[in-house]
Design a protein around this motif. Structure first.
Motif, PDB file in Angstrom:
ATOM      1  N   MET A  55       1.074  -1.123  -0.113  1.00 54.94           N
ATOM      2  CA  MET A  55       0.143   0.019   0.056  1.00 54.94           C
ATOM      3  C   MET A  55       0.936   1.283   0.109  1.00 54.94           C
ATOM      4  N   LYS A  56       0.782   2.152  -0.814  1.00 47.57           N
ATOM      5  CA  LYS A  56       1.759   3.295  -1.100  1.00 47.57           C
ATOM      6  C   LYS A  56       0.959   4.427  -0.599  1.00 47.57           C
ATOM      7  N   LYS A  57      -0.178   4.653  -0.752  1.00 52.10           N
ATOM      8  CA  LYS A  57      -1.058   5.898  -0.477  1.00 52.10           C
ATOM      9  C   LYS A  57      -2.289   5.601   0.158  1.00 52.10           C
ATOM     10  N   ILE A  58      -2.837   6.054   1.205  1.00 59.94           N
ATOM     11  CA  ILE A  58      -4.221   5.959   1.427  1.00 59.94           C
ATOM     12  C   ILE A  58      -4.828   7.686   1.896  1.00 59.94           C
ATOM     13  N   GLU A  59      -5.824   7.746   1.122  1.00 63.54           N
ATOM     14  CA  GLU A  59      -6.462   9.309   1.566  1.00 63.54           C
ATOM     15  C   GLU A  59      -7.988   9.023   2.015  1.00 63.54           C
ATOM     16  N   LYS A  60      -8.324   8.538   3.185  1.00 63.89           N
ATOM     17  CA  LYS A  60      -9.543   8.056   3.354  1.00 63.89           C
ATOM     18  C   LYS A  60     -10.486   9.226   3.931  1.00 63.89           C
ATOM     19  N   ASP A  61      -9.940  10.359   4.127  1.00 54.99           N
ATOM     20  CA  ASP A  61     -10.672  11.609   4.540  1.00 54.99           C
ATOM     21  C   ASP A  61     -10.878  12.761   3.321  1.00 54.99           C
ATOM     22  N   THR A  66      -9.065   7.752  -1.731  1.00 57.16           N
ATOM     23  CA  THR A  66      -8.120   7.226  -2.614  1.00 57.16           C
ATOM     24  C   THR A  66      -7.037   6.095  -1.858  1.00 57.16           C
ATOM     25  N   ILE A  67      -7.047   5.059  -2.563  1.00 55.08           N
ATOM     26  CA  ILE A  67      -5.925   3.969  -2.188  1.00 55.08           C
ATOM     27  C   ILE A  67      -5.025   3.631  -3.503  1.00 55.08           C
ATOM     28  N   VAL A  68      -3.757   3.575  -3.040  1.00 56.58           N
ATOM     29  CA  VAL A  68      -2.773   3.187  -4.034  1.00 56.58           C
ATOM     30  C   VAL A  68      -1.960   2.030  -3.684  1.00 56.58           C
ATOM     31  N   LEU A  91     -10.066   5.147  -6.712  1.00 57.08           N
ATOM     32  CA  LEU A  91     -10.634   6.442  -6.260  1.00 57.08           C
ATOM     33  C   LEU A  91     -11.882   6.533  -6.434  1.00 57.08           C
ATOM     34  N   LEU A  92     -12.624   6.762  -5.063  1.00 63.14           N
ATOM     35  CA  LEU A  92     -14.033   7.082  -5.105  1.00 63.14           C
ATOM     36  C   LEU A  92     -14.373   8.251  -5.231  1.00 63.14           C
ATOM     37  N   HIS A  93     -14.957   8.746  -6.433  1.00 63.59           N
ATOM     38  CA  HIS A  93     -15.402  10.141  -6.426  1.00 63.59           C
ATOM     39  C   HIS A  93     -16.372  10.379  -5.601  1.00 63.59           C
ATOM     40  N   PHE A  94     -16.732  11.737  -5.295  1.00 64.91           N
ATOM     41  CA  PHE A  94     -17.793  12.217  -4.316  1.00 64.91           C
ATOM     42  C   PHE A  94     -19.265  11.833  -4.800  1.00 64.91           C
ATOM     43  N   ASP A  95     -19.184  11.633  -6.211  1.00 68.62           N
ATOM     44  CA  ASP A  95     -20.638  11.482  -6.518  1.00 68.62           C
ATOM     45  C   ASP A  95     -20.898   9.720  -6.785  1.00 68.62           C
ATOM     46  N   ASN A  96     -20.109   9.148  -6.102  1.00 71.73           N
ATOM     47  CA  ASN A  96     -20.223   7.569  -5.948  1.00 71.73           C
ATOM     48  C   ASN A  96     -19.628   6.818  -7.079  1.00 71.73           C
ATOM     49  N   ARG A  99     -13.503   4.901  -9.912  1.00 74.11           N
ATOM     50  CA  ARG A  99     -12.496   4.932 -10.905  1.00 74.11           C
ATOM     51  C   ARG A  99     -11.214   3.906 -10.503  1.00 74.11           C
ATOM     52  N   VAL A 100     -10.855   3.199 -11.325  1.00 66.35           N
ATOM     53  CA  VAL A 100      -9.592   2.210 -10.984  1.00 66.35           C
ATOM     54  C   VAL A 100      -8.849   2.332 -12.302  1.00 66.35           C
ATOM     55  N   GLN A 101      -7.675   2.603 -12.007  1.00 64.97           N
ATOM     56  CA  GLN A 101      -6.321   2.776 -12.960  1.00 64.97           C
ATOM     57  C   GLN A 101      -5.253   1.891 -12.519  1.00 64.97           C
ATOM     58  N   LEU A 102      -4.888   0.991 -13.643  1.00 68.93           N
ATOM     59  CA  LEU A 102      -3.803   0.427 -13.648  1.00 68.93           C
ATOM     60  C   LEU A 102      -2.752   0.592 -14.302  1.00 68.93           C
ATOM     61  N   LYS A 103      -1.529   0.603 -13.917  1.00 71.92           N
ATOM     62  CA  LYS A 103      -0.379   1.159 -14.924  1.00 71.92           C
ATOM     63  C   LYS A 103       0.760   0.001 -14.565  1.00 71.92           C
ATOM     64  N   ALA A 104       1.505  -0.171 -15.618  1.00 70.86           N
ATOM     65  CA  ALA A 104       2.735  -0.866 -15.752  1.00 70.86           C
ATOM     66  C   ALA A 104       3.848  -0.344 -16.350  1.00 70.86           C
TER      67      ALA A 104
END
Length: 168
Positions: A55-61, A66-68, A91-96, A99-104
């Motif tokens: 887990m690299k990042k979490i912004e729950k508030d 977002t969680i990475v 990423l959970l947008h405020f309007d529910n 978004r999931v993004q995968l990068k390699a």
């Protein structure tokens, strides 16, 4: 962690089957471990669905929580050439909206990467029963035909398909 159905998993290094465990790449041939009869399925016996992600990042508030997660796959993992770094953002947008993004990113040499999410959604809600009557339409300029063993046909031109997608 090993789930034969891969429910909820991130699949890779190459999602789907590699027929006969043989991977030709830039004039070399790599032999991968079999885990689906004579084929390599979803990255092999220890594909990305069976590794520990950092887990690299979490912004729950945050306004958009977002969680990475990240994973570093070394050269030779499950027989695949090259070292890669994979990052996944949820990423959970405020309007529910989710978004999931995968990068390699390859760190040293050419290697195939075909990530996939093996997540199943109930489009009704958690109490609406099964999903057997759901319908989903995917607009895609290309499809990849399969052989009888569910492996992609070798005649499929991935470069042409990707070029078509990136050019549209």
């Amino acid at each position: 962690m090993s789930d034969a159905n891969y429910f909820g998993s991130i699949l890779g290094r190459v999602a789907n089957r590699i027929a006969g465990t043989k991977l030709p790449l830039n004039g070399a041939q790599f032999t991968l471990p079999a885990n689906d009869g004579k084929n390599t399925l979803n990255g092999g016996p220890k594909g990305f669905s069976d590794v520990i992600w950092e887990m690299k990042k979490i912004e729950k508030d945050a306004e958009d929580p977002t969680i990475v997660f990240a994973y570093h796959s070394k050269d030779g993992d499950e027989g695949f050439p090259g070292e890669i770094k994979i990052t996944i953002w949820y990423l959970l947008h405020f309007d529910n909206r989710l978004r999931v993004q995968l990068k390699a990113k390859s760190l040293d040499k050419a290697t195939p990467v075909n990530l996939a999410m093996h997540i199943y959604w109930n489009l009704g809600n958690h109490d609406s029963g099964d999903i057997l009557s759901h319908k989903l339409r995917i607009y895609a300029p290309n499809t990849c035909p399969s052989m009888k063993n569910s492996s992609p046909q070798a005649s499929f031109n991935l470069y042409k398909a990707l070029h078509t997608i990136s050019s549209s």
